[in-house]
Design a protein around this motif. Sequence first.
Motif, PDB file in Angstrom:
ATOM      1  N   LYS A 240       0.832  -1.219   0.000  1.00  0.00           N
ATOM      2  CA  LYS A 240       0.000   0.000   0.000  1.00  0.00           C
ATOM      3  C   LYS A 240       0.860   1.260   0.000  1.00  0.00           C
ATOM      4  N   LYS A 241       1.994   1.187   0.727  1.00  0.00           N
ATOM      5  CA  LYS A 241       2.886   2.348   0.773  1.00  0.00           C
ATOM      6  C   LYS A 241       3.465   2.643  -0.609  1.00  0.00           C
ATOM      7  N   GLU A 242       3.842   1.552  -1.310  1.00  0.00           N
ATOM      8  CA  GLU A 242       4.487   1.748  -2.612  1.00  0.00           C
ATOM      9  C   GLU A 242       3.494   1.986  -3.744  1.00  0.00           C
ATOM     10  N   SER A 243       2.256   1.501  -3.589  1.00  0.00           N
ATOM     11  CA  SER A 243       1.233   1.683  -4.625  1.00  0.00           C
ATOM     12  C   SER A 243      -0.071   2.109  -3.965  1.00  0.00           C
ATOM     13  N   PRO A 244      -0.141   3.361  -3.480  1.00  0.00           N
ATOM     14  CA  PRO A 244      -1.288   3.793  -2.675  1.00  0.00           C
ATOM     15  C   PRO A 244      -2.640   3.680  -3.397  1.00  0.00           C
ATOM     16  N   GLY A 245      -2.647   3.772  -4.707  1.00  0.00           N
ATOM     17  CA  GLY A 245      -3.932   3.751  -5.423  1.00  0.00           C
ATOM     18  C   GLY A 245      -4.443   2.345  -5.715  1.00  0.00           C
ATOM     19  N   LYS A 246      -3.631   1.324  -5.442  1.00  0.00           N
ATOM     20  CA  LYS A 246      -4.018  -0.034  -5.865  1.00  0.00           C
ATOM     21  C   LYS A 246      -4.719  -0.785  -4.735  1.00  0.00           C
ATOM     22  N   GLU A 247      -5.403  -1.875  -5.127  1.00  0.00           N
ATOM     23  CA  GLU A 247      -6.174  -2.640  -4.132  1.00  0.00           C
ATOM     24  C   GLU A 247      -5.529  -4.023  -3.920  1.00  0.00           C
ATOM     25  N   PHE A 248      -5.465  -4.424  -2.648  1.00  0.00           N
ATOM     26  CA  PHE A 248      -4.823  -5.705  -2.317  1.00  0.00           C
ATOM     27  C   PHE A 248      -5.762  -6.550  -1.469  1.00  0.00           C
ATOM     28  N   ILE A 249      -5.929  -7.808  -1.893  1.00  0.00           N
ATOM     29  CA  ILE A 249      -6.807  -8.716  -1.149  1.00  0.00           C
ATOM     30  C   ILE A 249      -5.959  -9.895  -0.707  1.00  0.00           C
ATOM     31  N   ILE A 250      -5.837 -10.079   0.603  1.00  0.00           N
ATOM     32  CA  ILE A 250      -5.015 -11.182   1.100  1.00  0.00           C
ATOM     33  C   ILE A 250      -5.839 -12.471   1.048  1.00  0.00           C
ATOM     34  N   VAL A 251      -5.222 -13.586   0.699  1.00  0.00           N
ATOM     35  CA  VAL A 251      -5.945 -14.872   0.733  1.00  0.00           C
ATOM     36  C   VAL A 251      -6.022 -15.284   2.203  1.00  0.00           C
ATOM     37  N   PRO A 252      -7.221 -15.375   2.768  1.00  0.00           N
ATOM     38  CA  PRO A 252      -7.312 -15.668   4.206  1.00  0.00           C
ATOM     39  C   PRO A 252      -6.988 -17.112   4.536  1.00  0.00           C
ATOM     40  N   SER A 253      -6.453 -17.321   5.743  1.00  0.00           N
ATOM     41  CA  SER A 253      -6.078 -18.676   6.159  1.00  0.00           C
ATOM     42  C   SER A 253      -7.307 -19.510   6.503  1.00  0.00           C
ATOM     43  N   ASP A 254      -8.368 -18.869   7.013  1.00  0.00           N
ATOM     44  CA  ASP A 254      -9.614 -19.592   7.302  1.00  0.00           C
ATOM     45  C   ASP A 254     -10.781 -18.614   7.250  1.00  0.00           C
ATOM     46  N   GLU A 255     -11.958 -19.120   7.604  1.00  0.00           N
ATOM     47  CA  GLU A 255     -13.171 -18.289   7.470  1.00  0.00           C
ATOM     48  C   GLU A 255     -13.261 -17.212   8.557  1.00  0.00           C
ATOM     49  N   SER A 256     -12.443 -17.338   9.627  1.00  0.00           N
ATOM     50  CA  SER A 256     -12.632 -16.464  10.784  1.00  0.00           C
ATOM     51  C   SER A 256     -12.091 -15.044  10.602  1.00  0.00           C
ATOM     52  N   CYS A 257     -11.219 -14.831   9.597  1.00  0.00           N
ATOM     53  CA  CYS A 257     -10.688 -13.465   9.415  1.00  0.00           C
ATOM     54  C   CYS A 257     -10.329 -13.236   7.953  1.00  0.00           C
TER      55      CYS A 257
END
Length: 309
Positions: A240-257
Motif C-alpha cells: 500500500k505504501k508503494e502503490s497507494p492507489g491499488k487494491e490488495f486482497i489477502i488470501v485468508p487462512s480460514d473463514e474467521s478473518c
Amino acid sequence: MKFVDKIKELKKQKNAIILAHYYQTGDIQDIADYVGDSLGLSQKASEAKCDRIVFAGVYFMAETAKILNPKAKVLIPDREAGCSLADSCPPDRFADFLKQYPDYTVISYINCSAAIKTMSDIIVTSSNAVSVVESFPKDQKIIFAPDRNLGGYINRLTGRDMVLWDGTCEVHDILSTEKIIQLTMAHPDAKLIAHPECRAQVLELASFVGSTNEMIRFTRTDSSEKFIVATESGIIHQMKKESPGKEFIIVPSDESCACNDCPYMKMNTMEKIYRCLADESPEVQLDEDTIVRASVPILRMLELSKPGR
Ligand code: 13P
Ligand code: SF4
C-alpha cells in the motif's frame, strides 16, 4: 514518551539498527532502518557497521544476522518467534537423511536452523533459489531442504529432480485453491500473486510467483490495479505504501478473518522491541565453530547474488 520515541532514543544511544521483515506489523516496519526479504536482510546484516542489531523477524533470521556479523550483538524481541518450516527439519533427522545420499549437493533454504546450515553446501532464499540451483550442472545430484513446496516449484521450473526434504510452512501450505478460486471469481479484474512456499496447485494459478520483495515490486510495476495476494498479511503494509492507489486482497487462512498471519512473526511488538534494546536481551548466542561453519554456505550464496553476477 511513546515506544516509538523511546526506541529512537535508545537506538542512537546504543549505536543500534533495526532490521525488519515484511511480515512485521506496520508500526514495526515504519520504525525499522531497513525492511526487506530474507536476502535483503542478510545482505544488510552482513554490511551493518553498528554495535547492536535488533532483528524484528523470526529466530532463524536473527541467527543468520549473527552468523554474518558476529561482532555485533544481535537482539531478538521475542526468543519464541520460531518458524514452522525451520522446525520441520530437526538436525539429527537431517544428518541421518544425508547419510542415504553421500554424493549429493545439499542446497538449503535459509528458513532453517544454524545446525542445518552447517550441513549445507549452499543456502538460498526465495528470491535467488532458482538461479542458485541453475548455477549447478543439470546432472548434479541435489538434495533440497527443508521446503518441499519451494523445492517442487524449482524442480518443475528447471526440469530437475532434486530430492526434497518433506517440510512446509504452516502459513503458506494452508492456503487452498478453493478459497483462491472463490476470490478470483469475485474479483475477475485482480491478478493472483503467490509466494513459492504455497502448494503447487496454488502456484499454478498465479500470474506471478516470487519472494516478498519481488511480489511488492511486481505490484508496483505491473499495470494491474488489483491483486489477490497469497502470502502473509504483513506484506500489504509495504504494498500500500508503494502503490497507494491499488487494491490488495489477502488470501485468508480460514473463514474467521480476512488475514493470514504468521503466529511467530506476529509475536514481535513495539514494546518488545523497546525492551530488548533496553535490556540487551534476548540475545542470539552461537558458538564460534557453528558461526564459522554456517557462514560458508551463506557467504557462497551472497557471493552468487551480488549485482552484476
Ligand atoms: P522472503 O525471503 O520471501 O521474505 O520469505 C521469508 C519467509 O519466511 C516466507 O515465509
Ligand atoms: Fe516460517 Fe512460514 Fe512464518 Fe515464514 S511465514 S517465518 S516460513 S512459519
